[in-house]
Every structure is written in structure tokens, then in C-alpha cells.
Write an enzyme that holds these catalytic residues in place. Structure first.
Site, PDB file in Angstrom:
ATOM      1  N   LYS A  79       0.833  -1.221   0.000  1.00  0.00           N
ATOM      2  CA  LYS A  79       0.000   0.000   0.000  1.00  0.00           C
ATOM      3  C   LYS A  79       0.868   1.272   0.000  1.00  0.00           C
ATOM      4  O   LYS A  79       0.448   2.319  -0.492  1.00  0.00           O
ATOM      5  CB  LYS A  79      -0.999   0.004   1.161  1.00  0.00           C
ATOM      6  CG  LYS A  79      -0.392  -0.151   2.544  1.00  0.00           C
ATOM      7  CD  LYS A  79      -0.142   1.144   3.269  1.00  0.00           C
ATOM      8  CE  LYS A  79       0.774   0.967   4.445  1.00  0.00           C
ATOM      9  NZ  LYS A  79       0.974   2.127   5.283  1.00  0.00           N
TER      10      LYS A  79
ATOM     11  N   THR B 265      -3.447   5.575   4.013  1.00  0.00           N
ATOM     12  CA  THR B 265      -2.118   5.992   3.548  1.00  0.00           C
ATOM     13  C   THR B 265      -2.212   6.849   2.283  1.00  0.00           C
ATOM     14  O   THR B 265      -1.366   7.709   2.057  1.00  0.00           O
ATOM     15  CB  THR B 265      -1.222   4.756   3.294  1.00  0.00           C
ATOM     16  OG1 THR B 265      -1.325   3.897   4.412  1.00  0.00           O
ATOM     17  CG2 THR B 265       0.218   5.132   3.119  1.00  0.00           C
TER      18      THR B 265
ATOM     19  N   GLU C  29       9.137   4.330   3.317  1.00  0.00           N
ATOM     20  CA  GLU C  29       9.318   2.890   3.106  1.00  0.00           C
ATOM     21  C   GLU C  29       8.818   2.400   1.754  1.00  0.00           C
ATOM     22  O   GLU C  29       9.292   1.389   1.238  1.00  0.00           O
ATOM     23  CB  GLU C  29       8.654   2.117   4.243  1.00  0.00           C
ATOM     24  CG  GLU C  29       9.476   2.259   5.517  1.00  0.00           C
ATOM     25  CD  GLU C  29       8.798   1.705   6.735  1.00  0.00           C
ATOM     26  OE1 GLU C  29       7.584   1.940   6.871  1.00  0.00           O
ATOM     27  OE2 GLU C  29       9.471   1.068   7.545  1.00  0.00           O
TER      28      GLU C  29
HETATM   29  N1  NAD Z   1       4.308   6.291  12.209  1.00  0.00           N
HETATM   30  C1  NAD Z   1       3.198   5.597  12.050  1.00  0.00           C
HETATM   31  O1  NAD Z   1       2.096   6.152  12.089  1.00  0.00           O
HETATM   32  C2  NAD Z   1       3.241   4.121  11.820  1.00  0.00           C
HETATM   33  C3  NAD Z   1       2.076   3.392  11.920  1.00  0.00           C
HETATM   34  C4  NAD Z   1       2.115   2.014  11.687  1.00  0.00           C
HETATM   35  C5  NAD Z   1       3.318   1.398  11.373  1.00  0.00           C
HETATM   36  N2  NAD Z   1       4.444   2.141  11.290  1.00  0.00           N
HETATM   37  C6  NAD Z   1       5.688   1.450  10.962  1.00  0.00           C
HETATM   38  O2  NAD Z   1       6.522   1.475  12.101  1.00  0.00           O
HETATM   39  C7  NAD Z   1       7.890   1.533  11.712  1.00  0.00           C
HETATM   40  C8  NAD Z   1       8.565   2.693  12.397  1.00  0.00           C
HETATM   41  O3  NAD Z   1       7.915   3.869  11.944  1.00  0.00           O
HETATM   42  P1  NAD Z   1       8.051   5.266  12.674  1.00  0.00           P
HETATM   43  O4  NAD Z   1       6.979   6.127  12.136  1.00  0.00           O
HETATM   44  O5  NAD Z   1       8.131   5.096  14.151  1.00  0.00           O
HETATM   45  O6  NAD Z   1       9.436   5.730  12.072  1.00  0.00           O
HETATM   46  P2  NAD Z   1      10.342   6.922  12.536  1.00  0.00           P
HETATM   47  O7  NAD Z   1      11.009   7.430  11.332  1.00  0.00           O
HETATM   48  O8  NAD Z   1       9.591   7.868  13.402  1.00  0.00           O
HETATM   49  O9  NAD Z   1      11.384   6.097  13.431  1.00  0.00           O
HETATM   50  C9  NAD Z   1      12.648   6.499  13.544  1.00  0.00           C
HETATM   51  C10 NAD Z   1      13.246   5.784  14.748  1.00  0.00           C
HETATM   52  O10 NAD Z   1      13.881   4.581  14.353  1.00  0.00           O
HETATM   53  C11 NAD Z   1      14.950   4.335  15.226  1.00  0.00           C
HETATM   54  N3  NAD Z   1      16.163   4.108  14.425  1.00  0.00           N
HETATM   55  C12 NAD Z   1      16.768   4.969  13.573  1.00  0.00           C
HETATM   56  N4  NAD Z   1      17.852   4.404  13.027  1.00  0.00           N
HETATM   57  C13 NAD Z   1      17.933   3.150  13.532  1.00  0.00           C
HETATM   58  C14 NAD Z   1      18.840   2.079  13.353  1.00  0.00           C
HETATM   59  N5  NAD Z   1      19.900   2.161  12.534  1.00  0.00           N
HETATM   60  N6  NAD Z   1      18.602   0.933  14.023  1.00  0.00           N
HETATM   61  C15 NAD Z   1      17.534   0.810  14.835  1.00  0.00           C
HETATM   62  N7  NAD Z   1      16.645   1.817  15.060  1.00  0.00           N
HETATM   63  C16 NAD Z   1      16.854   2.961  14.417  1.00  0.00           C
HETATM   64  C17 NAD Z   1      15.109   5.566  16.115  1.00  0.00           C
HETATM   65  O11 NAD Z   1      14.507   5.285  17.354  1.00  0.00           O
HETATM   66  C18 NAD Z   1      14.324   6.612  15.387  1.00  0.00           C
HETATM   67  O12 NAD Z   1      13.681   7.541  16.220  1.00  0.00           O
HETATM   68  C19 NAD Z   1       7.869   1.670  10.183  1.00  0.00           C
HETATM   69  O13 NAD Z   1       8.109   0.433   9.600  1.00  0.00           O
HETATM   70  C20 NAD Z   1       6.456   2.125   9.868  1.00  0.00           C
HETATM   71  O14 NAD Z   1       5.995   1.681   8.614  1.00  0.00           O
HETATM   72  C21 NAD Z   1       4.435   3.488  11.517  1.00  0.00           C
END
Ligand code: NAD
Length: 329
Positions: free
Chosen positions: A188, A245, A278
């Protein structure tokens, strides 16, 4: 439950807050010392989830061993490109049957594997499951009503996850179709890039509805070929997540697509949305999967053309609109 959350980005923080509200003992791990200091001091993920004050019971650490040892559930919320590396690092500390819930969305480009499989491969002793659905952190963090699916091959595991996460604002369904949940959640993002490009080009709601519906048809074709269930693909983690999304102002994939539609490269767009987009990674993987399973995915192809072959969004749109005449079904 004692719960460890890996990743202190927007999703890790929002889920930590939800789980702490539900009465669990939550520890968040981040690779980034500065991020942990900020969270400890302000109880707020100021960079990625500003305005959401996190439950003060949450503990923070940069020590991976502490974050997973003796935890009844580990939630993997690092962005998809870091999932394998993080799994490798926690593997020595994981006990037989320990539950890991993947909440990241993506298909690993190099192996074409979904993330539950990636974690299983690195930590064979773990009991790995998934939680996915239309759930932006900005809304879950504010307890805006949301519904998701907990998926595990063993339904009892899905029920444990359902019980841990569910409350009056966060409704969790169960499923055993892990493949369907993960596929819908990752492809998606590619369709959302296309929807954003369409907006960026100045096209209309008709165009976006067309991309979403025909995008769903592509996800369905690939998913069914890979053994996913039609009900999952048309459910919360498929259709539901596709809708949010492609349409939400919180969607980084849609927003990055918008910038690309306006003429930016994907690198410039990622820089501007300040987050990992992503869909860019999943686009390549989806294209290779489509070839492997011999299914037609013209929108996925068009997105790849724009991202990696120097095609303009306008030309990609033209390419889609001038394909051969077809029956809808
Ligand atoms: N944000 C949303 O609303 C949401 C909702 C559902 C699913 N997701 C999924 O959750 C996952 C995380 O999304 P997010 O929005 O929190 O992303 P984000 O970009 O906010 O997360 C970044 C975080 O990842 C961590 N990080 C950065 N580099 C890293 C490394 N080398 N190794 C390990 N950790 C590291 C750090 O804690 C950093 O703050 C994604 O796969 C996303 O698709 C996000």
C-alpha cells in the site's frame, strides 16, 4: 505484562503510550542516546510525535539486552531497513517461545521477505507475530479511535496480542493470515506514493480514487498468488491501510509522492519529509515479486519508473492511462 519496545520513533512512542495506558510495564529502546535523553527529560518525542505527552511510567534505555530480557512481549518498531540488523543484535538474549510483535511495514529488498519472516530467520526460537492496520501514530498517540489486526500463525498468540493492546479507543481483531497482513501493509505504501504523485501533478479526486482502486486490484493479484486471503487483503491491514495511507495528511509516503509529483527526486522528497519513506524500498521488492509470481502490476511499475528510471510523474501517468483496453474484472 512486561513489554519492551524497540524503536523510539513516532510509532514506537505512540504504542508505548497506549500499552502503558493499558497498565503494562513498558521499556523503550532506541539506538540513539540523544533521543533517549529527550524522552526521559520531556516525556515527549519532540521530533517525531510532537504534542503527545507520554505516560510517565515508561522507562527508556539504549541497552538492547535490558530492553528484551524477561519481557513477555517485544514490539519491533524500528523502520523496516533496520529490522534485520536489530533482530541480529537481540537474538542472543531471546528465550525459547518469547513473543516478538513486528509493527514495521515493508518487504526486504534483498530477500523479498516480509519482516516477520526476517525476524524468524534471525531468531528461530522466537514466537513472531504482526500488528498492522490503518493507524497513524499522530492519532493513536491522541487516543483517536483506531482499529488494527493482530496476526499470528497460532491464533492463541494473536489473542495474547489482542488482549495486550486493546482498549476502548484501540480495537484489535485477530487473524492467522500473516502473509496477507504483511503484504497489504507494505505494498500500500507504493500505491500511496502514486496517489501522492497524482496530487502533486494537480490531478483530482477521480484520479486518486482510480489509483487506489486499481492499486487494490494489484495488491489482490499479488497477494492471492502468494497465498494470502482475499478477506485479509480487503480488510483493515489491506484496504483499510491503503485508504488511510493514500489520503491522510500524516502519510509520509503520500507526502513524499506529492513532492515527487511536483518534480523532486525521491532523495529530495525523503530529505524534505525527514523520515524514511518505506514505499521507496517496497516498490522495488513489489516489482520483483510481481515478476516472480507473474502478475500484472502496472501502477507498481510506473512508480518504479519514476523512482529509479528517471521517468517524470507526468509521463508515468500518461503511460498508465494509455495502456491497452481491458475489462475491469
Ligand atoms: N508512524 C506511524 O504512524 C506508523 C504506523 C504504523 C506502522 N508504522 C511502521 O513502524 C515503523 C517505524 O515507523 P516510525 O513512524 O516510528 O518511524 P520513525 O522514522 O519515526 O522512526 C525512527 C526511529 O527509528 C529508530 N532508528 C533509527 N535508526 C535506527 C537504526 N539504525 N537501528 C535501529 N533503530 C533505528 C530511532 O529510534 C528513530 O527515532 C515503520 O516500519 C512504519 O511503517 C508506523
Amino acid at each position: 505484562m512486561k513489554i519492551g519496545i524497540l524503536g523510539a520513533g513516532s510509532w514506537g512512542s505512540a504504542l508505548a503510550n497506549l500499552l502503558a495506558y493499558n497498565g503494562h510495564e513498558v521499556t523503550i529502546w532506541s539506538i540513539d542516546q540523544k533521543e533517549i535523553e529527550m524522552l526521559r527529560e520531556f516525556h515527549e518525542q519532540k521530533d517525531r510525535l510532537p504534542g503527545v505527552i507520554l505516560n510517565t511510567s515508561i522507562a527508556y534505555t539504549t541497552d538492547l539486552e535490558t530492553s528484551v530480557t524477561d519481557k513477555e512481549m517485544i514490539v519491533c518498531a524500528v523502520p523496516s531497513p533496520f529490522v534485520r540488523g536489530t533482530a541480529v543484535k537481540i537474538a542472543p538474549y531471546i528465550k525459547e517461545g518469547q513473543l516478538i510483535v513486528n509493527v514495521s511495514k515493508g518487504i526486504e529488498e534483498a530477500t523479498l521477505k516480509a519482516l516477520v519472516e526476517v525476524i524468524e530467520e534471525e531468531i528461530p526460537v522466537a514466537n513472531v507475530a504482526v500488528l498492522s492496520g490503518p493507524s497513524h501514530a499522530e492519532e493513536v498517540g491522541r487516543f483517536i479511535p483506531t482499529t488494527v489486526v493482530a496476526g499470528a500463525r497460532n491464533i492463541e498468540t494473536a489473542k495474547i496480542i489482542q488482549n495486550a493492546f486493546m482498549n476502548e479507543r484501540f480495537r484489535v481483531y485477530t487473524s492467522t493470515d500473516v502473509t496477507g497482513i504483511e503484504l497489504g501493509g507494505s505494498v500500500k505504501n507504493v500505491i500511496a506514493l502514486a496517489a501522492g504523485m497524482s496530487d502533486g501533478l494537480g490531478c483530482g479526486d477521480n484520479t486518486k480514487a482510480a489509483l487506489m482502486t486499481r492499486g487494490m486490484a494489484e495488491i489482490m493479484r499479488l497477494g492471492l498468488a502468494m497465498g494470502a486471503k482475499v478477506e485479509t487483503l480487503s480488510g483493515l491491514s489491506g484496504m483499510g491501510d491503503l485508504i488511510v495511507t493514500c489520503t491522510s495528511r500524516h502519510s509520509r509516503n503520500r507526502n513524499a509522492g506529492y513532492l515527487i509529483g511536483q518534480g523532486k527526486t525521491y532523495e529530495e522528497a525523503m530529505e524534505e519529509v525527514k523520515m524514511i519513506v518505506e514505499g521507496v524500498y517496497s516498490a522495488k521488492a513489489a516489482k520483483i515479486l510481481a515478476e516472480k509470481y507473474n502478475v500484472d502490476m502496472p501502477i507498481v511499475d510506473a512508480v518504479n519508473g519514476v523512482l529509479f528510471d528517471g521517468k517524470s510523474a507526468k509521463d508515468a501517468m500518461f503511460q498508465l492511462l494509455t495502456r491497452d483496453r481491458k475489462a475491469e474484472v
